[in-house]
Design a protein around this motif. Structure first.
Motif, short mmCIF file in Angstrom:
data_model
loop_
_atom_site.label_atom_id
_atom_site.label_comp_id
_atom_site.label_asym_id
_atom_site.label_seq_id
_atom_site.Cartn_x
_atom_site.Cartn_y
_atom_site.Cartn_z
N PRO A 179 0.81 -1.22 0.00
CA PRO A 179 0.00 0.00 0.00
C PRO A 179 0.85 1.28 0.00
N ILE A 180 0.29 2.31 -0.62
CA ILE A 180 0.97 3.60 -0.74
C ILE A 180 0.12 4.67 -0.08
N VAL A 181 0.75 5.49 0.76
CA VAL A 181 0.05 6.63 1.36
C VAL A 181 0.67 7.91 0.78
N PRO A 182 -0.05 8.60 -0.12
CA PRO A 182 0.50 9.85 -0.63
C PRO A 182 0.54 10.89 0.48
N GLN A 183 1.59 11.69 0.48
CA GLN A 183 1.71 12.74 1.51
C GLN A 183 2.29 14.01 0.91
N GLY A 184 1.72 15.14 1.33
CA GLY A 184 2.25 16.45 0.94
C GLY A 184 2.95 17.07 2.12
N GLY A 185 2.33 18.11 2.69
CA GLY A 185 2.95 18.80 3.83
C GLY A 185 2.63 18.18 5.18
N LEU A 238 -4.05 2.15 -2.85
CA LEU A 238 -3.91 3.59 -2.62
C LEU A 238 -4.63 4.00 -1.33
N ASN A 239 -3.84 4.37 -0.36
CA ASN A 239 -4.33 4.88 0.94
C ASN A 239 -5.48 4.06 1.52
N PRO A 240 -5.28 2.76 1.70
CA PRO A 240 -6.36 1.93 2.24
C PRO A 240 -6.78 2.36 3.64
N GLY A 241 -8.06 2.16 3.94
CA GLY A 241 -8.56 2.50 5.29
C GLY A 241 -8.91 3.95 5.44
N GLY A 263 -5.13 11.30 7.43
CA GLY A 263 -5.27 10.74 6.09
C GLY A 263 -3.95 10.55 5.38
N GLY A 264 -2.87 11.16 5.88
CA GLY A 264 -1.62 11.18 5.13
C GLY A 264 -0.45 10.49 5.81
#
Ligand code: FAD
Ligand code: MLT
Ligand code: ZN
Length: 478
Positions: free
Chosen positions: A72-78, A471-474, A85-86
């Motif tokens: 699984p991949i968790v996209p993250q910005g700032g 993509l960002n499960p859960g 969520g990130g």
């Protein structure tokens, strides 16, 4: 002791992004907590790795590699999101895809009034790039110094200018997205009109990293206003604040670019924790309102409009006292007080946050009824009410009774209080999230309050676009 076997996925990711851009717990000197802990410091996860791609091709290759390993991949910005969520879960098996290296401004098209930026561009840098080119990029929020446009799109962020310019969705014309299969959708259109089928752009916006990874976006630009004036008004009731909003719409039209409400207790917290900010007028009134007038003519015109507006409001009894900022520094100071409420709440201790929306006309009754219900449920509870009244979006936050332990209060009452507030929101025809999103925090509540047919369509979309749930499960849906 023999060293651990090389992880085949991590080896591939190092080849794709370079070893320096794949951070793991294998190196004891590397502290991954900035990527693993949420902004409110309430939840911490453990990542298999933090991966920092440098371009879209690398993002696509990372996703393909992760998909092959079903990682699984968790996209993250700032990492300024407020709904968990990130950040990764606690399994140690998820990749955090940190987009912050992809921060370039790719192009500005002055005639088309657009700017194209990479997803990791910090919002403030995007505002500055627009300003340097003679334009306004209006999205504005307290976290603008560290949140990214990818995160703003991921959450469909709101902020303080929505009353005039809309939220992030309304500011976006095109997207570049990497799909769950690692394909690149080249959707960076600067078109204002395009009726060629389903609106995939708007599906991606607000999907909180669960449907695709946004790598770049084409955003709208606006002309800079000739003048921007800010006023701070003491109002005797929420009813009066709503009347003032109606009058401001009528008198200022599109010039009304900000209308924020702040409760006395919220401002008292700013005064308590940041006394040097010198909060005006708060002690003698239950509510204050911050208004902004952006004028296309001149400062003189804006000031005259504002003064006439406030005079009428005072005659009507909707405003008891007011100050109009004399200059930009004073205006910034007033906005800084407003933006400091979140931080003052953190200083005061753990609390329960809400970002609800209700039709503006129903907010006064909602607040009166819900305040009374909460006082019965938890005697002594303190309400930190503030927010974007112009959009019908209230931060109806709940702080522990004076002197009690914030952590213990949240543990004991969070679910009960959320249920009480969300039931009320539903009764008043509102939404349990106006701007922060669902994340992990509201994932169990969403099925209770979202229309079941809408929820079923959301599940079908997720299944179609990300059938293996990498993509960002859960988050958003479980
Ligand atoms: P992150 O926190 O890193 O991620 C947020 C979500 O977006 C996660 O689900 C993540 O997976 C997803 N995501 C991130 N990047 C991408 C990408 N490239 N592609 C796909 N998905 C992605 N929010 C408001 O709406 N209005 C406010 O007024 C406001 N004020 C705030 C004030 C403070 C002091 C703080 C701390 C937060 C505030 N927020 C506000 C919340 C937060 O700043 C916003 O949600 C912001 O949009 C998050 O951006 P980020 O880059 O930090 O995203
Ligand atoms: C705000 O409007 O300041 C934010 O959404 C942050 C918060 O809710 O604390
Ligand atoms: Zn907000």
């Amino acid at each position: 002791m023999t060293p651990p076997l090389p992880h085949p996925l991590l080896e591939q990711l190092r080849q794709i992004c370079g070893p320096a851009n794949v951070l793991t717990h294998e190196d004891p000197a590397t502290d991954l907590s900035p990527w693993e802990q949420d902004w409110r410091k309430r939840v911490s996860g453990r990542a298999l790795a933090v991966v920092r791609p440098g371009d879209t091709a690398q993002v696509a290759a990372v996703v393909k590699a992760c998909a092959a390993f079903q990682t699984p991949i968790v996209p993250q910005g700032g990492n300024t999101g407020l709904v968990v969520g990130g950040i990764p879960d606690k399994s140690g098996q998820q990749i955090v895809l940190s987009m912050t290296r992809m921060n370039a401004v790719r192009a500005i098209d002055p005639a088309n009034l657009t700017i194209t930026v990479e997803a990791g561009c910090v919002l403030q840098n995007l505002q500055t790039a627009a300003e340097n080119a003679g334009f306004l990029f209006p999205l504005s929020l307290g976290a603008e110094g560290s949140c990214t446009i990818g995160g703003n799109l991921g959450t469909n962020a709101g902020g303080t200018q929505v009353v005039r310019y809309g939220n992030t969705r309304e500011l976006c014309l095109g997207l570049e997205v990497v799909t769950a299969q690692g394909e690149i959708w080249h959707g960076l259109s600067g078109l204002r009109k395009d009726n060629t089928g389903y609106d995939l752009r708007n599906l991606m916006i607000g999907s909180e990293g669960t449907l695709g990874i946004i790598t770049a976006a084409t955003m709208k630009l606006y002309p800079q206003p000739a003048a921007q004036l800010t006023a701070w008004a003491a109002v005797p009731s929420m009813e009066a604040a709503v009347e003032l909003l109606g009058l401001a719409h009528q008198r200022l039209g599109p010039g009304l670019t900000g209308f924020e409400v702040m409760g006395q207790f919220a401002l008292g917290l700013v005064d308590k924790h940041y006394p040097h900010l010198r909060v005006p007028l708060w002690q003698s009134t239950p509510w204050c309102v911050l208004l902004e007038n952006s004028d296309s003519e001149s400062e003189q015109h804006a000031r005259a409009q504002f003064e006439a507006l406030l005079e009428t409001a005072m005659e009507q009894g909707w405003v008891s006292d007011a100050v109009v900022a004399e200059n930009l520094t004073q205006a910034k100071g007033l906005w800084h007080i407003r933006e400091s409420i979140t931080l003052a709440q953190v200083q005061e201790g753990q609390n329960i946050k809400h970002d609800i929306s209700i039709p503006v006309s129903r907010i006064p009754t909602f607040v009166a009824e819900t305040d009374a219900l909460l006082a019965l449920e938890v005697p002594g509870v303190r309400l930190v009410d503030f927010g974007h009244l112009g959009d019908g979006n209230l931060h109806y936050n709940v702080q522990a009774p004076e002197g009690s332990d914030g952590k213990e209060f949240v543990r004991a009452f969070e679910d009960k209080i959320n249920t009480l507030v969300f039931d009320q929101v539903q009764r008043f025809g509102g939404s349990i999230s106006a701007e922060h999103g669902v994340g992990e925090q509201k994932v169990n509540k969403l099925p209770l309050y979202k229309d079941p047919t809408a929820l079923a369509m959301m599940r079908s979309v997720k299944q179609a676009l990300d059938p293996h749930n990498i993509l960002n499960p859960g988050r958003v849906l479980i």
